[in-house]
Design an enzyme around this catalytic site. Sequence first.
Site, PDB file in Angstrom:
ATOM      1  N   LYS A  35       0.801  -1.232   0.000  1.00 41.89           N
ATOM      2  CA  LYS A  35       0.000   0.000   0.000  1.00 41.89           C
ATOM      3  C   LYS A  35       0.835   1.283   0.000  1.00 41.89           C
ATOM      4  O   LYS A  35       0.453   2.269  -0.623  1.00 41.89           O
ATOM      5  CB  LYS A  35      -0.968   0.004   1.194  1.00 41.89           C
ATOM      6  CG  LYS A  35      -2.154  -0.931   1.016  1.00 41.89           C
ATOM      7  CD  LYS A  35      -3.120  -0.798   2.177  1.00 41.89           C
ATOM      8  CE  LYS A  35      -4.430  -1.507   1.886  1.00 41.89           C
ATOM      9  NZ  LYS A  35      -5.459  -1.205   2.888  1.00 41.89           N
ATOM     10  N   ASP A  48     -10.271   3.547   1.967  1.00 41.11           N
ATOM     11  CA  ASP A  48     -10.559   2.887   3.247  1.00 41.11           C
ATOM     12  C   ASP A  48     -11.315   3.786   4.228  1.00 41.11           C
ATOM     13  O   ASP A  48     -12.302   3.382   4.826  1.00 41.11           O
ATOM     14  CB  ASP A  48      -9.260   2.405   3.906  1.00 41.11           C
ATOM     15  CG  ASP A  48      -8.677   1.175   3.217  1.00 41.11           C
ATOM     16  OD1 ASP A  48      -9.454   0.409   2.613  1.00 41.11           O
ATOM     17  OD2 ASP A  48      -7.450   0.994   3.274  1.00 41.11           O
TER      18      ASP A  48
END
Length: 275
Positions: free
Chosen positions: A66, A103
Amino acid sequence: MKKWYAVIGDPIAQSMSPSMHEAWFEENGMDATYIPIQVKSDRLREAVEGLKNLGCSGWNVTVPHKSAIIPFLNQLDPSAERMNAVNTVRVLEDGSLIGYNTDGNGFVRSLEEAYGTLCKGKKVLVIGAGGAARGIAFALQSAGYGPLFFTNRTLEKAEQLAADLTDSTALSMVEAELSLSGFGLVVQTTSVGMNYAQKGMPLNPENVYEGTIVADIIYNPLETEFLTEAHKRGANILNGVGMFVHQGALAFETWTDVRPRTEIMIEKITTTLGG
Ligand code: ATR
Protein backbone atom coordinates in the site's frame (compact mmCIF):
# COMPACT_ATOMS: atom_id res chain seq x y z
CA MET A 1 -13.03 -5.03 -25.67
CA LYS A 2 -13.36 -6.68 -22.28
CA LYS A 3 -11.84 -4.57 -19.53
CA TRP A 4 -9.86 -6.12 -16.73
CA TYR A 5 -9.10 -5.12 -13.17
CA ALA A 6 -7.00 -6.72 -10.43
CA VAL A 7 -5.94 -6.78 -6.82
CA ILE A 8 -2.24 -7.12 -6.03
CA GLY A 9 -0.85 -8.26 -2.69
CA ASP A 10 1.06 -11.02 -0.96
CA PRO A 11 -0.61 -13.26 0.12
CA ILE A 12 -3.67 -12.75 -2.07
CA ALA A 13 -5.45 -16.11 -2.39
CA GLN A 14 -7.79 -15.33 0.52
CA SER A 15 -8.98 -12.00 -0.95
CA MET A 16 -12.74 -11.57 -1.23
CA SER A 17 -12.35 -8.63 -3.63
CA PRO A 18 -12.46 -10.68 -6.88
CA SER A 19 -15.85 -12.28 -6.17
CA MET A 20 -17.24 -8.93 -4.98
CA HIS A 21 -16.18 -6.96 -8.05
CA GLU A 22 -17.12 -9.80 -10.43
CA ALA A 23 -20.61 -9.79 -8.93
CA TRP A 24 -20.88 -6.01 -9.39
CA PHE A 25 -19.71 -6.19 -13.02
CA GLU A 26 -22.31 -8.85 -13.72
CA GLU A 27 -25.06 -7.00 -11.86
CA ASN A 28 -24.37 -3.88 -13.91
CA GLY A 29 -24.06 -5.69 -17.25
CA MET A 30 -20.42 -4.68 -17.70
CA ASP A 31 -18.03 -6.64 -19.86
CA ALA A 32 -15.17 -6.73 -17.37
CA THR A 33 -13.31 -9.10 -15.10
CA TYR A 34 -11.25 -8.81 -11.89
CA ILE A 35 -8.37 -11.09 -10.94
CA PRO A 36 -6.14 -11.61 -7.88
CA ILE A 37 -2.40 -11.38 -8.59
CA GLN A 38 0.26 -12.34 -6.10
CA VAL A 39 3.12 -9.86 -6.31
CA LYS A 40 6.33 -10.28 -4.31
CA SER A 41 7.72 -7.08 -2.79
CA ASP A 42 10.93 -7.20 -4.84
CA ARG A 43 8.88 -7.40 -8.05
CA LEU A 44 6.47 -4.53 -7.39
CA ARG A 45 7.99 -2.13 -9.93
CA GLU A 46 7.88 -4.76 -12.69
CA ALA A 47 4.35 -5.71 -11.69
CA VAL A 48 3.11 -2.12 -12.01
CA GLU A 49 4.79 -1.81 -15.43
CA GLY A 50 3.24 -5.13 -16.42
CA LEU A 51 -0.28 -4.15 -15.36
CA LYS A 52 0.04 -0.92 -17.29
CA ASN A 53 1.48 -2.50 -20.42
CA LEU A 54 -1.07 -5.29 -20.43
CA GLY A 55 -3.93 -2.81 -20.41
CA CYS A 56 -5.25 -3.22 -16.88
CA SER A 57 -7.91 -0.50 -16.32
CA GLY A 58 -7.40 -0.22 -12.58
CA TRP A 59 -6.41 -2.26 -9.58
CA ASN A 60 -6.61 -2.54 -5.84
CA VAL A 61 -3.52 -2.72 -3.68
CA THR A 62 -3.30 -4.62 -0.44
CA VAL A 63 -0.72 -5.71 2.14
CA PRO A 64 2.27 -5.28 1.88
CA HIS A 65 2.29 -2.85 -1.09
CA LYS A 66 0.00 0.00 0.00
CA SER A 67 2.82 2.48 0.68
CA ALA A 68 5.56 0.85 -1.41
CA ILE A 69 3.59 1.42 -4.63
CA ILE A 70 3.59 5.22 -4.27
CA PRO A 71 6.91 5.90 -6.08
CA PHE A 72 5.58 4.05 -9.15
CA LEU A 73 2.45 6.22 -9.53
CA ASN A 74 2.12 9.57 -11.32
CA GLN A 75 -0.26 11.30 -8.97
CA LEU A 76 -1.93 10.84 -5.60
CA ASP A 77 -5.45 11.82 -4.68
CA PRO A 78 -5.53 13.74 -1.34
CA SER A 79 -7.12 10.67 0.29
CA ALA A 80 -3.96 8.66 -0.46
CA GLU A 81 -1.58 11.51 0.18
CA ARG A 82 -2.71 12.11 3.75
CA MET A 83 -2.54 8.40 4.54
CA ASN A 84 0.68 7.81 2.63
CA ALA A 85 -1.01 4.65 1.41
CA VAL A 86 -2.89 3.60 -1.71
CA ASN A 87 -5.55 0.92 -2.01
CA THR A 88 -6.91 1.83 -5.45
CA VAL A 89 -5.16 2.75 -8.70
CA ARG A 90 -6.93 4.25 -11.69
CA VAL A 91 -5.30 4.21 -15.12
CA LEU A 92 -6.03 7.27 -17.23
CA GLU A 93 -6.39 7.25 -21.04
CA ASP A 94 -2.79 8.44 -21.44
CA GLY A 95 -1.52 5.63 -19.20
CA SER A 96 -0.81 7.75 -16.15
CA LEU A 97 -1.55 6.18 -12.79
CA ILE A 98 -3.53 7.87 -10.02
CA GLY A 99 -3.50 6.48 -6.48
CA TYR A 100 -6.50 6.76 -4.14
CA ASN A 101 -7.30 5.50 -0.71
CA THR A 102 -10.92 4.54 -0.18
CA ASP A 103 -10.56 2.89 3.25
CA GLY A 104 -11.45 5.91 5.38
CA ASN A 105 -14.44 6.98 3.30
CA GLY A 106 -15.45 3.32 3.11
CA PHE A 107 -15.70 3.32 6.89
CA VAL A 108 -17.80 6.51 6.95
CA ARG A 109 -20.21 5.15 4.34
CA SER A 110 -20.55 1.89 6.18
CA LEU A 111 -21.25 3.74 9.42
CA GLU A 112 -23.90 5.91 7.77
CA GLU A 113 -25.50 3.00 5.93
CA ALA A 114 -25.97 1.25 9.28
CA TYR A 115 -26.73 4.15 11.61
CA GLY A 116 -27.26 7.31 9.56
CA THR A 117 -25.63 10.36 11.11
CA LEU A 118 -26.74 9.46 14.63
CA CYS A 119 -23.36 10.19 16.21
CA LYS A 120 -22.60 13.45 14.39
CA GLY A 121 -21.72 16.21 16.83
CA LYS A 122 -20.74 13.69 19.52
CA LYS A 123 -17.26 12.83 20.70
CA VAL A 124 -15.44 10.12 18.74
CA LEU A 125 -12.81 7.78 20.19
CA VAL A 126 -10.42 6.09 17.78
CA ILE A 127 -8.49 3.16 19.26
CA GLY A 128 -5.18 2.72 17.44
CA ALA A 129 -2.90 5.16 15.66
CA GLY A 130 -1.70 3.25 12.60
CA GLY A 131 -2.59 3.65 8.94
CA ALA A 132 -6.19 2.53 9.34
CA ALA A 133 -6.80 4.92 12.24
CA ARG A 134 -5.33 7.81 10.27
CA GLY A 135 -7.50 7.19 7.21
CA ILE A 136 -10.67 6.78 9.22
CA ALA A 137 -9.94 9.85 11.34
CA PHE A 138 -9.40 12.12 8.32
CA ALA A 139 -12.50 10.76 6.60
CA LEU A 140 -14.63 11.20 9.72
CA GLN A 141 -13.40 14.74 10.15
CA SER A 142 -13.97 15.60 6.47
CA ALA A 143 -17.52 14.28 6.82
CA GLY A 144 -18.14 16.58 9.79
CA TYR A 145 -17.67 14.17 12.70
CA GLY A 146 -15.80 15.04 15.86
CA PRO A 147 -14.24 16.18 18.10
CA LEU A 148 -11.81 13.27 17.77
CA PHE A 149 -9.87 11.50 20.52
CA PHE A 150 -7.14 8.94 19.99
CA THR A 151 -5.81 6.27 22.25
CA ASN A 152 -3.08 3.78 21.48
CA ARG A 153 -0.78 1.25 23.13
CA THR A 154 2.09 3.55 22.14
CA LEU A 155 0.80 6.91 23.34
CA GLU A 156 3.31 8.98 21.30
CA LYS A 157 1.74 7.71 18.07
CA ALA A 158 -1.70 8.83 19.25
CA GLU A 159 -0.22 12.21 20.14
CA GLN A 160 1.35 12.52 16.69
CA LEU A 161 -1.93 11.66 14.99
CA ALA A 162 -3.84 14.13 17.16
CA ALA A 163 -1.29 16.80 16.25
CA ASP A 164 -1.84 16.11 12.53
CA LEU A 165 -5.59 16.76 12.77
CA THR A 166 -7.49 19.78 14.03
CA ASP A 167 -9.77 19.51 17.06
CA SER A 168 -8.15 16.27 18.25
CA THR A 169 -6.78 15.00 21.54
CA ALA A 170 -4.67 12.02 22.58
CA LEU A 171 -5.67 10.00 25.65
CA SER A 172 -3.85 7.28 27.55
CA MET A 173 -5.57 3.88 27.49
CA VAL A 174 -6.57 4.35 31.14
CA GLU A 175 -8.03 7.81 30.48
CA ALA A 176 -9.94 6.41 27.50
CA GLU A 177 -11.35 3.49 29.50
CA LEU A 178 -12.47 5.76 32.31
CA SER A 179 -14.12 8.29 30.01
CA LEU A 180 -15.71 5.75 27.66
CA SER A 181 -19.26 6.71 28.55
CA GLY A 182 -18.73 10.16 27.04
CA PHE A 183 -18.36 9.02 23.43
CA GLY A 184 -21.03 8.76 20.76
CA LEU A 185 -18.79 6.65 18.53
CA VAL A 186 -15.88 4.34 19.35
CA VAL A 187 -13.84 2.93 16.47
CA GLN A 188 -11.47 0.01 17.09
CA THR A 189 -8.75 -0.02 14.41
CA THR A 190 -5.99 -2.23 15.89
CA SER A 191 -5.38 -5.87 15.03
CA VAL A 192 -6.29 -6.97 18.57
CA GLY A 193 -9.13 -9.49 18.33
CA MET A 194 -8.33 -10.63 14.79
CA ASN A 195 -8.48 -14.38 14.24
CA TYR A 196 -4.92 -14.90 13.10
CA ALA A 197 -3.35 -12.07 15.10
CA GLN A 198 -4.02 -11.91 18.81
CA LYS A 199 -7.08 -12.64 20.89
CA GLY A 200 -8.32 -10.23 23.54
CA MET A 201 -9.43 -6.60 23.61
CA PRO A 202 -7.44 -3.40 23.10
CA LEU A 203 -9.21 -1.82 26.07
CA ASN A 204 -11.94 -2.70 28.53
CA PRO A 205 -15.37 -1.61 27.21
CA GLU A 206 -16.98 -1.85 30.67
CA ASN A 207 -17.87 1.84 30.83
CA VAL A 208 -19.38 2.10 27.37
CA TYR A 209 -22.66 3.97 27.33
CA GLU A 210 -25.91 2.40 26.19
CA GLY A 211 -26.62 3.58 22.65
CA THR A 212 -23.00 4.41 21.82
CA ILE A 213 -22.00 3.11 18.40
CA VAL A 214 -19.02 0.78 18.79
CA ALA A 215 -17.33 -0.17 15.53
CA ASP A 216 -14.51 -2.63 14.92
CA ILE A 217 -12.85 -2.67 11.51
CA ILE A 218 -12.07 -6.38 11.90
CA TYR A 219 -14.39 -8.72 9.97
CA ASN A 220 -12.79 -12.04 10.79
CA PRO A 221 -14.19 -12.95 13.27
CA LEU A 222 -17.45 -11.21 12.41
CA GLU A 223 -17.83 -10.23 16.04
CA THR A 224 -14.68 -9.56 18.04
CA GLU A 225 -14.65 -9.97 21.80
CA PHE A 226 -14.62 -6.17 22.01
CA LEU A 227 -17.88 -5.93 20.07
CA THR A 228 -19.48 -8.77 22.02
CA GLU A 229 -18.66 -7.11 25.34
CA ALA A 230 -19.80 -3.67 24.12
CA HIS A 231 -23.06 -5.21 22.85
CA LYS A 232 -23.71 -6.76 26.26
CA ARG A 233 -23.61 -3.25 27.69
CA GLY A 234 -26.20 -1.97 25.24
CA ALA A 235 -23.95 -0.47 22.57
CA ASN A 236 -24.96 -0.43 18.90
CA ILE A 237 -22.26 -2.44 17.16
CA LEU A 238 -20.77 -2.45 13.67
CA ASN A 239 -18.23 -4.95 12.33
CA GLY A 240 -15.70 -4.48 9.52
CA VAL A 241 -17.65 -6.13 6.69
CA GLY A 242 -19.34 -2.85 5.76
CA MET A 243 -16.05 -0.98 5.58
CA PHE A 244 -14.57 -3.72 3.39
CA VAL A 245 -17.54 -3.63 1.01
CA HIS A 246 -17.69 0.17 0.87
CA GLN A 247 -13.97 0.62 0.22
CA GLY A 248 -14.49 -1.75 -2.70
CA ALA A 249 -17.60 0.08 -3.85
CA LEU A 250 -15.72 3.38 -3.84
CA ALA A 251 -12.93 1.82 -5.91
CA PHE A 252 -15.57 0.46 -8.32
CA GLU A 253 -17.08 3.94 -8.60
CA THR A 254 -13.66 5.46 -9.21
CA TRP A 255 -13.16 3.14 -12.18
CA THR A 256 -16.65 2.98 -13.65
CA ASP A 257 -18.66 5.96 -12.35
CA VAL A 258 -21.30 3.46 -11.26
CA ARG A 259 -22.31 3.12 -7.60
CA PRO A 260 -22.75 -0.61 -6.94
CA ARG A 261 -25.22 -2.12 -4.48
CA THR A 262 -23.65 -2.63 -1.08
CA GLU A 263 -26.34 -3.93 1.28
CA ILE A 264 -26.78 -7.27 -0.51
CA MET A 265 -23.01 -7.62 -0.78
CA ILE A 266 -22.62 -7.09 2.97
CA GLU A 267 -25.17 -9.87 3.57
CA LYS A 268 -23.42 -12.17 1.11
CA ILE A 269 -19.98 -11.66 2.63
CA THR A 270 -21.36 -12.02 6.15
CA THR A 271 -22.79 -15.40 5.11
CA THR A 272 -19.49 -16.44 3.52
CA LEU A 273 -17.73 -15.61 6.78
CA GLY A 274 -20.13 -17.77 8.73
CA GLY A 275 -22.67 -15.17 9.89
P1 ATR B 1 -3.00 -0.58 10.16
O1 ATR B 1 -2.62 -0.09 8.81
O2 ATR B 1 -3.88 -1.81 10.14
O3 ATR B 1 -3.56 0.49 11.04
P2 ATR B 1 -0.49 -0.35 11.54
O4 ATR B 1 -0.24 0.94 10.88
O5 ATR B 1 0.64 -1.34 11.67
O6 ATR B 1 -1.65 -1.15 10.83
O7 ATR B 1 -1.10 -0.04 13.01
C1 ATR B 1 -1.40 -1.08 13.91
C2 ATR B 1 -2.14 -0.49 15.10
O8 ATR B 1 -2.55 -1.59 15.94
C3 ATR B 1 -1.29 0.40 15.99
O9 ATR B 1 -2.12 1.36 16.59
C4 ATR B 1 -0.74 -0.60 17.01
O10 ATR B 1 -0.34 -0.02 18.23
P3 ATR B 1 1.19 0.52 18.42
O11 ATR B 1 1.24 1.85 17.73
O12 ATR B 1 1.35 0.61 19.88
O13 ATR B 1 2.07 -0.51 17.77
C5 ATR B 1 -1.97 -1.44 17.23
N1 ATR B 1 -1.64 -2.76 17.79
C6 ATR B 1 -1.12 -3.82 17.14
N2 ATR B 1 -0.97 -4.87 17.98
C7 ATR B 1 -1.40 -4.45 19.21
C8 ATR B 1 -1.52 -5.05 20.49
N3 ATR B 1 -1.14 -6.31 20.71
N4 ATR B 1 -2.03 -4.31 21.50
C9 ATR B 1 -2.43 -3.04 21.31
N5 ATR B 1 -2.35 -2.40 20.11
C10 ATR B 1 -1.84 -3.10 19.08
